[in-house]
Design an enzyme around this catalytic site. Sequence first.
Site, PDB file in Angstrom:
ATOM      1  N   ARG A 160      -5.767  -3.863   3.113  1.00  0.00           N
ATOM      2  CA  ARG A 160      -5.121  -4.011   1.801  1.00  0.00           C
ATOM      3  C   ARG A 160      -6.089  -3.721   0.648  1.00  0.00           C
ATOM      4  O   ARG A 160      -6.063  -4.369  -0.391  1.00  0.00           O
ATOM      5  CB  ARG A 160      -4.525  -5.423   1.623  1.00  0.00           C
ATOM      6  N   SER A 209       4.252  -9.688  -1.306  1.00  0.00           N
ATOM      7  CA  SER A 209       3.318 -10.689  -0.783  1.00  0.00           C
ATOM      8  C   SER A 209       2.289 -11.066  -1.849  1.00  0.00           C
ATOM      9  O   SER A 209       1.695 -10.204  -2.487  1.00  0.00           O
ATOM     10  CB  SER A 209       2.585 -10.150   0.444  1.00  0.00           C
ATOM     11  N   GLU A 280      -3.170 -10.479  -3.017  1.00  0.00           N
ATOM     12  CA  GLU A 280      -2.825  -9.118  -2.632  1.00  0.00           C
ATOM     13  C   GLU A 280      -2.190  -8.383  -3.800  1.00  0.00           C
ATOM     14  O   GLU A 280      -2.370  -7.177  -3.958  1.00  0.00           O
ATOM     15  CB  GLU A 280      -1.863  -9.141  -1.433  1.00  0.00           C
TER      16      GLU A 280
END
Length: 293
Positions: A160, A209, A280
């Site tokens: 990520r 998320s 994130e």
Amino acid sequence: MRVEEGVALSRFTTVGTGGPARAFVKPETIADLEEALAWAGERELPVATIGLGSNLLVADEGFEGLVLRLAGELASAEIEGEQLIAGAGAANAVCLHRARAASLGGFEFACAIPGTVGGGVWMNAGAYGSDWAAILERALVVDAKGPHWLTPDELGLTYRHSELRHGQVVAQVEFRLTPRPVDEIKADVAELQALRKAAQPTNKRTFGSVFKNPEHELSAGRMLEACGLKGHVIGGAQISPRHANFIENADGAKSADAIALMAEARRRAREQFGVELEHEVEFLGPIELPSIA
């Protein structure tokens, strides 16, 4: 090039919060993009790109810079042989449709990522066991020095994360896919979409998320659920009653409400599990999480 001023960025984020951009442009070609970057450079303005706004939290004060939203050929997608070649502004759903129609597999996991391919490069987006790094051949990045191609290694793709920074704009992406029967692609996509719909608040306004999964036996969502945070409300925002790693705009939320929830979530995760969760979601503008005391 048409420059708009004071555009409300809440219109372009899936969570529906955030203030205005000082300047806003929709480049359609590489030449447009270079012109926009030069315009910002002359004025010493920072530059940021937004795709579908699905992984973005904009400060309530807005962004004192130039915001780009890629359009035209910079949002197109086509198949050449076993390659998917897409403008960075192309929606993942469109790219998946093109790949499926050409009987090419490898992009199925992206059905769970409601964003653009450029945004996927920016954060090495992933889901259900795969990510951009697994299928990306190279990306065309444009900055003040002009356009240049970068490989996954040169982009610094990890979990990520990429090494890209504001002012570097992903313009085009090339993916290497593999032949696969259409029926198998459809079946996998249907299964993944059903899993996502069952677990996530897909019918609510969220930015996706909130936190990256930590190196722990529990995922971020399971950890925050164990902390008793499902349904926790601050202002107009709430931690989703369905999945604790999502924040919903429940009732006229501000970005500050979401930040307050994130700060409380990090505090409880640290207190109960000794884990410092890392966000994130991307931040834009004067916005940051307070340190954990």
